[in-house]
Design a protein around this motif. Structure first.
Motif, PDB file in Angstrom:
ATOM      1  N   GLN A 297       0.828  -1.209   0.000  1.00 47.94           N
ATOM      2  CA  GLN A 297       0.000   0.000   0.000  1.00 47.94           C
ATOM      3  C   GLN A 297       0.863   1.260   0.000  1.00 47.94           C
ATOM      4  O   GLN A 297       0.548   2.245  -0.676  1.00 47.94           O
ATOM      5  CB  GLN A 297      -0.960  -0.005   1.198  1.00 47.94           C
ATOM      6  N   ASP A 298       1.944   1.182   0.731  1.00 47.15           N
ATOM      7  CA  ASP A 298       2.874   2.307   0.809  1.00 47.15           C
ATOM      8  C   ASP A 298       3.496   2.583  -0.571  1.00 47.15           C
ATOM      9  O   ASP A 298       3.565   3.731  -1.027  1.00 47.15           O
ATOM     10  CB  ASP A 298       3.947   1.963   1.849  1.00 47.15           C
ATOM     11  N   LEU A 299       3.924   1.523  -1.258  1.00 42.56           N
ATOM     12  CA  LEU A 299       4.513   1.687  -2.592  1.00 42.56           C
ATOM     13  C   LEU A 299       3.485   2.241  -3.573  1.00 42.56           C
ATOM     14  O   LEU A 299       3.793   3.074  -4.424  1.00 42.56           O
ATOM     15  CB  LEU A 299       5.049   0.348  -3.109  1.00 42.56           C
ATOM     16  N   ARG A 300       2.254   1.771  -3.438  1.00 46.36           N
ATOM     17  CA  ARG A 300       1.193   2.242  -4.333  1.00 46.36           C
ATOM     18  C   ARG A 300       0.998   3.751  -4.169  1.00 46.36           C
ATOM     19  O   ARG A 300       0.846   4.488  -5.151  1.00 46.36           O
ATOM     20  CB  ARG A 300      -0.100   1.487  -4.027  1.00 46.36           C
ATOM     21  N   LYS A 301       1.032   4.222  -2.907  1.00 48.18           N
ATOM     22  CA  LYS A 301       0.895   5.670  -2.644  1.00 48.18           C
ATOM     23  C   LYS A 301       2.031   6.438  -3.308  1.00 48.18           C
ATOM     24  O   LYS A 301       1.824   7.495  -3.894  1.00 48.18           O
ATOM     25  CB  LYS A 301       0.895   5.951  -1.133  1.00 48.18           C
ATOM     26  N   LYS A 302       3.255   5.891  -3.199  1.00 46.47           N
ATOM     27  CA  LYS A 302       4.411   6.564  -3.810  1.00 46.47           C
ATOM     28  C   LYS A 302       4.227   6.706  -5.325  1.00 46.47           C
ATOM     29  O   LYS A 302       4.530   7.744  -5.899  1.00 46.47           O
ATOM     30  CB  LYS A 302       5.705   5.778  -3.537  1.00 46.47           C
ATOM     31  N   ILE A 303       3.747   5.623  -5.951  1.00 45.77           N
ATOM     32  CA  ILE A 303       3.552   5.656  -7.411  1.00 45.77           C
ATOM     33  C   ILE A 303       2.478   6.681  -7.758  1.00 45.77           C
ATOM     34  O   ILE A 303       2.637   7.468  -8.692  1.00 45.77           O
ATOM     35  CB  ILE A 303       3.171   4.251  -7.944  1.00 45.77           C
ATOM     36  N   GLN A 304       1.408   6.686  -6.978  1.00 49.13           N
ATOM     37  CA  GLN A 304       0.346   7.666  -7.234  1.00 49.13           C
ATOM     38  C   GLN A 304       0.859   9.089  -7.071  1.00 49.13           C
ATOM     39  O   GLN A 304       0.405  10.003  -7.746  1.00 49.13           O
ATOM     40  CB  GLN A 304      -0.837   7.424  -6.290  1.00 49.13           C
ATOM     41  N   ALA A 305       1.821   9.242  -6.174  1.00 50.54           N
ATOM     42  CA  ALA A 305       2.388  10.574  -5.931  1.00 50.54           C
ATOM     43  C   ALA A 305       3.440  10.943  -6.979  1.00 50.54           C
ATOM     44  O   ALA A 305       4.046  12.002  -6.907  1.00 50.54           O
ATOM     45  CB  ALA A 305       2.984  10.633  -4.527  1.00 50.54           C
ATOM     46  N   GLY A 306       3.670  10.019  -7.941  1.00 44.87           N
ATOM     47  CA  GLY A 306       4.581  10.379  -9.025  1.00 44.87           C
ATOM     48  C   GLY A 306       5.871   9.593  -9.106  1.00 44.87           C
ATOM     49  O   GLY A 306       6.682   9.812 -10.001  1.00 44.87           O
ATOM     50  N   ALA A 307       6.089   8.655  -8.166  1.00 41.88           N
ATOM     51  CA  ALA A 307       7.310   7.841  -8.240  1.00 41.88           C
ATOM     52  C   ALA A 307       7.240   6.960  -9.486  1.00 41.88           C
ATOM     53  O   ALA A 307       6.162   6.577  -9.933  1.00 41.88           O
ATOM     54  CB  ALA A 307       7.439   6.974  -6.997  1.00 41.88           C
ATOM     55  N   ASP A 308       8.406   6.655 -10.056  1.00 46.86           N
ATOM     56  CA  ASP A 308       8.473   5.855 -11.271  1.00 46.86           C
ATOM     57  C   ASP A 308       8.251   4.369 -10.950  1.00 46.86           C
ATOM     58  O   ASP A 308       8.999   3.778 -10.168  1.00 46.86           O
ATOM     59  CB  ASP A 308       9.831   6.064 -11.928  1.00 46.86           C
ATOM     60  N   PHE A 309       7.219   3.801 -11.555  1.00 44.75           N
ATOM     61  CA  PHE A 309       6.863   2.395 -11.298  1.00 44.75           C
ATOM     62  C   PHE A 309       8.049   1.464 -11.567  1.00 44.75           C
ATOM     63  O   PHE A 309       8.404   0.624 -10.748  1.00 44.75           O
ATOM     64  CB  PHE A 309       5.671   1.997 -12.175  1.00 44.75           C
ATOM     65  N   ALA A 310       8.679   1.645 -12.727  1.00 47.25           N
ATOM     66  CA  ALA A 310       9.770   0.760 -13.129  1.00 47.25           C
ATOM     67  C   ALA A 310      10.935   0.835 -12.145  1.00 47.25           C
ATOM     68  O   ALA A 310      11.537  -0.180 -11.783  1.00 47.25           O
ATOM     69  CB  ALA A 310      10.232   1.112 -14.540  1.00 47.25           C
ATOM     70  N   GLU A 311      11.205   2.056 -11.699  1.00 47.91           N
ATOM     71  CA  GLU A 311      12.309   2.275 -10.759  1.00 47.91           C
ATOM     72  C   GLU A 311      12.016   1.549  -9.442  1.00 47.91           C
ATOM     73  O   GLU A 311      12.874   0.836  -8.912  1.00 47.91           O
ATOM     74  CB  GLU A 311      12.463   3.798 -10.536  1.00 47.91           C
ATOM     75  N   LEU A 312      10.790   1.734  -8.939  1.00 43.92           N
ATOM     76  CA  LEU A 312      10.414   1.062  -7.682  1.00 43.92           C
ATOM     77  C   LEU A 312      10.440  -0.453  -7.846  1.00 43.92           C
ATOM     78  O   LEU A 312      10.819  -1.172  -6.925  1.00 43.92           O
ATOM     79  CB  LEU A 312       9.015   1.494  -7.239  1.00 43.92           C
ATOM     80  N   ALA A 313      10.009  -0.937  -9.016  1.00 43.89           N
ATOM     81  CA  ALA A 313      10.016  -2.385  -9.251  1.00 43.89           C
ATOM     82  C   ALA A 313      11.446  -2.912  -9.163  1.00 43.89           C
ATOM     83  O   ALA A 313      11.698  -3.961  -8.562  1.00 43.89           O
ATOM     84  CB  ALA A 313       9.412  -2.705 -10.612  1.00 43.89           C
ATOM     85  N   ARG A 314      12.382  -2.149  -9.745  1.00 41.96           N
ATOM     86  CA  ARG A 314      13.791  -2.590  -9.694  1.00 41.96           C
ATOM     87  C   ARG A 314      14.275  -2.674  -8.249  1.00 41.96           C
ATOM     88  O   ARG A 314      14.976  -3.604  -7.873  1.00 41.96           O
ATOM     89  CB  ARG A 314      14.696  -1.628 -10.473  1.00 41.96           C
ATOM     90  N   GLN A 315      13.889  -1.688  -7.443  1.00 40.05           N
ATOM     91  CA  GLN A 315      14.377  -1.666  -6.055  1.00 40.05           C
ATOM     92  C   GLN A 315      13.624  -2.620  -5.141  1.00 40.05           C
ATOM     93  O   GLN A 315      14.214  -3.269  -4.296  1.00 40.05           O
ATOM     94  CB  GLN A 315      14.237  -0.249  -5.481  1.00 40.05           C
ATOM     95  N   GLU A 316      12.295  -2.678  -5.317  1.00 43.56           N
ATOM     96  CA  GLU A 316      11.471  -3.306  -4.286  1.00 43.56           C
ATOM     97  C   GLU A 316      10.825  -4.642  -4.649  1.00 43.56           C
ATOM     98  O   GLU A 316      10.379  -5.352  -3.759  1.00 43.56           O
ATOM     99  CB  GLU A 316      10.331  -2.356  -3.883  1.00 43.56           C
ATOM    100  N   SER A 317      10.727  -4.963  -5.941  1.00 44.59           N
ATOM    101  CA  SER A 317       9.956  -6.161  -6.286  1.00 44.59           C
ATOM    102  C   SER A 317      10.679  -7.432  -5.877  1.00 44.59           C
ATOM    103  O   SER A 317      11.871  -7.602  -6.124  1.00 44.59           O
ATOM    104  CB  SER A 317       9.675  -6.215  -7.790  1.00 44.59           C
TER     105      SER A 317
END
Length: 194
Positions: A74-94
């Protein structure tokens, strides 16, 4: 000459199959029933693994409980909604390292290729949509749909007709055999009284 009589029937069957007139309405009905087979979705995801998941814990990550994994998703989803790059977060967090290195990209898939909960969510979304966390045996997924393709009736019509022809031919042959009772000519079989 008894053998030869089987062949023309078979040939006729083939011909009937090729020429069986498929009713437009029937073909459309078949299309509606099988429409989902001609859809595909291109999506990315971020997986947050839960304890007991078939996928291994990444080095340096802790084994998250269901509640912790959901909170993180849920926290990551909020970040993406706030403009964080999905692909970037996927690389770090998935926790799906296979797709994570590609920014969570799963490429295009059809029905029946992903776990059911994941598939249902992905196919229900529109391009650009971001899902709520979706639970699967692996953990929680955040899904982003990049594109959705469903082929039109016209595009798949040749394929539909190809599938329907054998059934159609069988119907025609059955109809014909009902209409034409087979009469055996005793002379032909040499059974006539001498």
């Amino acid at each position: 000459g008894v053998q030869t009589c089987a062949l023309p029937i078979y040939m006729a069957y083939e011909e009937i199959g090729k020429n069986a007139k498929l009713d437009e309405a029937d073909v459309r009905k078949y299309f509606e029933a099988h429409k989902s087979e001609f859809e595909q979705v291109h999506a990315r995801h971020i997986l947050i693994r839960v304890s007991g998941s078939p996928s291994p814990v990444r080095p340096g990550q802790k084994d998250l409980t269901d509640a912790e994994a959901l909170a993180k998703a849920q926290d990551l989803r909020k970040k993406i909604q706030a403009g964080a790059d999905f692909a970037e977060l996927a690389r770090q967090e998935s926790d799906d390292t296979g797709s994570g290195t590609n920014g969570g990209d799963l490429g295009s898939f059809r029905h029946g290729q992903m776990v059911p909960t994941f598939e249902q969510a992905a196919f229900a979304m529109q391009p650009g949509d971001l899902s709520e966390p979706v639970k699967s045996p692996f953990g929680y997924h955040i899904i982003k749909v990049e594109a959705k393709e469903s082929k039109s009736f016209e595009e798949v019509r040749p394929e539909l007709e190809r599938r329907m022809r054998p059934e159609q031919a069988q119907k025609v042959v059955e109809e014909l055999s009902k209409k034409t009772p087979v009469v055996l000519d005793p002379d032909f079989f040499g059974l006539a009284k001498q």
